[in-house]
Each structure stands twice: as C-alpha cells, then as structure tokens.
Design a protein around this motif. Sequence first.
Motif, short mmCIF file in Angstrom:
data_model
loop_
_atom_site.label_atom_id
_atom_site.label_comp_id
_atom_site.label_asym_id
_atom_site.label_seq_id
_atom_site.Cartn_x
_atom_site.Cartn_y
_atom_site.Cartn_z
N GLU A 6 9.93 -0.64 -6.13
CA GLU A 6 10.76 -1.62 -5.44
C GLU A 6 10.14 -2.05 -4.11
N ILE A 7 9.50 -1.13 -3.40
CA ILE A 7 8.81 -1.49 -2.15
C ILE A 7 7.69 -2.48 -2.45
N SER A 36 0.82 -1.21 0.00
CA SER A 36 0.00 0.00 0.00
C SER A 36 0.86 1.26 0.00
N ILE A 37 1.94 1.26 0.76
CA ILE A 37 2.86 2.39 0.76
C ILE A 37 3.45 2.58 -0.63
N GLY A 38 3.81 1.48 -1.28
CA GLY A 38 4.35 1.57 -2.63
C GLY A 38 3.34 2.11 -3.63
N VAL A 39 2.09 1.67 -3.53
CA VAL A 39 1.05 2.16 -4.44
C VAL A 39 0.83 3.65 -4.23
N CYS A 40 0.78 4.08 -2.98
CA CYS A 40 0.61 5.52 -2.70
C CYS A 40 1.78 6.32 -3.25
N GLY A 41 2.98 5.79 -3.14
CA GLY A 41 4.14 6.49 -3.69
C GLY A 41 4.09 6.61 -5.19
N VAL A 42 3.63 5.57 -5.87
CA VAL A 42 3.53 5.62 -7.34
C VAL A 42 2.44 6.58 -7.77
N LEU A 43 1.32 6.58 -7.08
CA LEU A 43 0.19 7.39 -7.52
C LEU A 43 0.31 8.87 -7.17
N TYR A 44 0.93 9.19 -6.04
CA TYR A 44 0.88 10.56 -5.56
C TYR A 44 2.18 11.34 -5.66
N ARG A 45 3.30 10.70 -5.93
CA ARG A 45 4.56 11.42 -6.01
C ARG A 45 4.90 11.74 -7.46
N ARG A 46 5.62 12.81 -7.68
CA ARG A 46 5.94 13.28 -9.02
C ARG A 46 7.41 13.11 -9.36
N ASN A 47 8.23 12.67 -8.42
CA ASN A 47 9.65 12.48 -8.65
C ASN A 47 9.89 11.07 -9.16
#
Length: 106
Positions: free
Chosen positions: A42-43, A22-33
């Motif tokens: 990778e997570i 879930s942390i990985g999905v949130c990082g992919v969906l909400y981060r722009r870097n």
Amino acid sequence: MSNILNEIGIENYIFLAVILFSIGVCGVLYRRNAIIVFMSIEIMLNAVNLLFVAFSTYHQDAQGQIFVFFSMAVAAAEVAVGLAILVSIFKNMGTISIDKLKNLKG
C-alpha cells in the motif's frame, strides 16, 4: 493565487515518492509478516498515486487525479479481501508468517 508546485517544486514530490516506494520495497523484501507486506504494498501504491497527482497538477490535467481516485477505490477493495483471506488463514493455521504460508503451494 500561486501554484503550490511553484513554491515546493516537483522535484521534492518525486524525491518523496522515491523514498516512500523504497520503504515499501524494503518492507516487502525483508519482512516476514503478511500484514506488514500488505502495508508495504500500500505504501508503494500511495507513492505512485502521489506522482500521478503531482504530474497531473504540473501539467494542469485532471486525468491523473481521476486515475488516482479509481486506484484508491480498487486498493480499498483489495485490502478488504486480502485482510479477510489473512483472517481465514490465521484461523486455520494459527500464524500469518510468510515462511509458514509457503506450505500452501500446490
């Protein structure tokens, strides 16, 4: 010698893997870097690998652990190629923001 899964329980491994994924999905969906997006992917991959190892140990079959070994080898190569591409893009464009990289489409 007792089995570690009997002490901790497979439910806890599943719960940890769900949190990591879930942390990985949130990082992919909400981060722009782009680097953070790669780290998030990778997570998610590590969450799946954790489940493979947990279920492999639970069923006392080494096939899941062998699959994780090859998966980690492929992931290491993928990260090396991905970071090389990002360095090249940064040299040419001066940024690795996902919003700016949308201009690379055909």
